[in-house]
Design a protein around this motif. Structure first.
Motif, PDB file in Angstrom:
ATOM      1  N   LEU A 181     -12.795  -0.564  -0.201  1.00  0.00           N
ATOM      2  CA  LEU A 181     -12.998  -1.072   1.157  1.00  0.00           C
ATOM      3  C   LEU A 181     -12.573  -2.532   1.278  1.00  0.00           C
ATOM      4  CD1 LEU A 181     -14.135  -0.730   4.026  1.00  0.00           C
ATOM      5  CD2 LEU A 181     -16.383  -1.381   3.118  1.00  0.00           C
ATOM      6  N   VAL A 182     -13.058  -3.348   0.352  1.00  0.00           N
ATOM      7  CA  VAL A 182     -12.750  -4.781   0.428  1.00  0.00           C
ATOM      8  C   VAL A 182     -11.308  -5.063   0.027  1.00  0.00           C
ATOM      9  CG1 VAL A 182     -13.398  -7.072  -0.406  1.00  0.00           C
ATOM     10  CG2 VAL A 182     -15.164  -5.356  -0.010  1.00  0.00           C
ATOM     11  N   GLY A 183     -10.814  -4.338  -0.972  1.00  0.00           N
ATOM     12  CA  GLY A 183      -9.470  -4.599  -1.466  1.00  0.00           C
ATOM     13  C   GLY A 183      -8.357  -4.102  -0.562  1.00  0.00           C
ATOM     14  N   ARG A 184      -8.558  -2.968   0.094  1.00  0.00           N
ATOM     15  CA  ARG A 184      -7.475  -2.376   0.871  1.00  0.00           C
ATOM     16  C   ARG A 184      -7.511  -2.733   2.354  1.00  0.00           C
ATOM     17  NH1 ARG A 184      -5.527   3.517  -0.849  1.00  0.00           N
ATOM     18  NH2 ARG A 184      -3.655   2.571   0.029  1.00  0.00           N
ATOM     19  N   THR A 185      -8.667  -3.176   2.853  1.00  0.00           N
ATOM     20  CA  THR A 185      -8.757  -3.493   4.277  1.00  0.00           C
ATOM     21  C   THR A 185      -7.774  -4.573   4.733  1.00  0.00           C
ATOM     22  OG1 THR A 185     -11.067  -2.765   4.486  1.00  0.00           O
ATOM     23  CG2 THR A 185     -10.280  -4.365   6.095  1.00  0.00           C
ATOM     24  N   PRO A 186      -7.578  -5.673   3.986  1.00  0.00           N
ATOM     25  CA  PRO A 186      -6.645  -6.695   4.485  1.00  0.00           C
ATOM     26  C   PRO A 186      -5.250  -6.173   4.786  1.00  0.00           C
ATOM     27  CG  PRO A 186      -7.961  -7.582   2.706  1.00  0.00           C
ATOM     28  CD  PRO A 186      -8.259  -6.103   2.749  1.00  0.00           C
ATOM     29  N   SER A 187      -4.682  -5.369   3.890  1.00  0.00           N
ATOM     30  CA  SER A 187      -3.325  -4.879   4.139  1.00  0.00           C
ATOM     31  C   SER A 187      -3.293  -3.885   5.295  1.00  0.00           C
ATOM     32  CB  SER A 187      -2.748  -4.238   2.873  1.00  0.00           C
ATOM     33  OG  SER A 187      -3.494  -3.115   2.470  1.00  0.00           O
ATOM     34  N   PHE A 188      -4.323  -3.048   5.410  1.00  0.00           N
ATOM     35  CA  PHE A 188      -4.355  -2.103   6.523  1.00  0.00           C
ATOM     36  C   PHE A 188      -4.600  -2.816   7.852  1.00  0.00           C
ATOM     37  CE2 PHE A 188      -4.700   1.121   3.249  1.00  0.00           C
ATOM     38  CZ  PHE A 188      -3.970   2.159   3.805  1.00  0.00           C
ATOM     39  N   LEU A 189      -5.377  -3.890   7.810  1.00  0.00           N
ATOM     40  CA  LEU A 189      -5.584  -4.681   9.021  1.00  0.00           C
ATOM     41  C   LEU A 189      -4.275  -5.315   9.473  1.00  0.00           C
ATOM     42  CD1 LEU A 189      -7.491  -5.970  11.107  1.00  0.00           C
ATOM     43  CD2 LEU A 189      -7.925  -7.803   9.459  1.00  0.00           C
ATOM     44  N   ALA A 190      -3.508  -5.827   8.503  1.00  0.00           N
ATOM     45  CA  ALA A 190      -2.238  -6.476   8.834  1.00  0.00           C
ATOM     46  C   ALA A 190      -1.244  -5.488   9.433  1.00  0.00           C
ATOM     47  CB  ALA A 190      -1.650  -7.131   7.579  1.00  0.00           C
TER      48      ALA A 190
END
Length: 233
Positions: A181-190
């Motif tokens: 959740l914490v690791g993959r959210t930034p790239s998916f948010l971008a």
């Protein structure tokens, strides 16, 4: 450390690893372009009103269908998850696109993790490449949860394969899902933001978001020594 051990543990510093990461990034970019061209030849995806009309036709099933598709790509890996993440932003907007993508990613990641944990290494070796499994298994074994987290920050690394690897460790499922959740959210948010901006015809903000993602990836790569992800031999 023997030469064989050194070869298995060098992941970020070897020329082969750098070429592999660049090839995966290039393949992802080419895949996005080819997919966009192929779909555009059939349907007017550049028309946000047309796309949203078709999605709206699914009614309340549209988000569920997208979540299921995102979960399936983790399990089956037919398309890059970030590509679908951009589609989610295009269809549902940044916030909902990110939410639906991460829901699907968490469900798919949990399924892969539980399967690997339940059926063990013989099962995993039948469904993933043995050499890749050995490489990432060795790295995660050396770096633990922290290394797994950093790897999830890189869009070009095999996130789905890492779910299998994590299932073979003693990491708890809830800890693993928190890392995902914490690791993959930034790239998916971008990518969801980029997709949302593209749906509104805002090319500059979309490009800026993808560029920022690339810069962040390069920054984490530059810090690999401090994060314990380089060869320690």
């Amino acid at each position: 450390m023997t030469d064989g051990d050194r070869e298995r543990t060098v992941v970020f510093d070897s020329a082969a690893a750098r070429r592999g990461a660049l090839l995966r990034a290039g393949a992802l970019a080419v895949g996005v372009l080819l997919a966009a061209a192929a779909v555009h030849a059939v349907v007017p995806v550049a028309d946000p009103a047309w796309v949203r009309t078709r999605v709206a036709a699914l009614g309340r099933l549209a988000p569920l269908a997208f979540v299921a598709l995102q979960a399936a790509q983790v399990i089956l890996a037919p398309v890059p998850g970030q590509l679908l993440g951009g589609v989610g932003g295009y269809l549902f907007g940044t916030a909902h696109g990110t939410l639906y993508s991460m829901t699907g990613v968490l469900l798919g990641s949990a399924a892969v993790f539980v399967a690997a944990r339940s059926y063990g290494r013989p099962y995993v070796e039948r469904v993933v490449d043995a050499d890749a499994l050995d490489r990432w298994d060795d790295l995660v074994g050396r770096t633990g949860v922290a290394g797994l987290f950093v790897l999830f920050l890189f869009p070009t690394f095999p996130d789905d394969l890492l779910c299998f690897v994590a299932g073979l460790t003693d990491i708890r499922l809830r800890t693993f899902l928190a890392v995902v959740l914490v690791g993959r959210t930034p790239s998916f948010l971008a990518v969801a933001y980029a997709g949302g901006e593209l749906s509104s015809g805002q090319l500059l903000p979309a490009g800026a978001a993808l560029a920022l993602l690339g810069v962040a990836t390069a920054a984490v790569y530059a810090l690999r020594d401090r994060l314990g992800l380089a060869d320690s031999g």
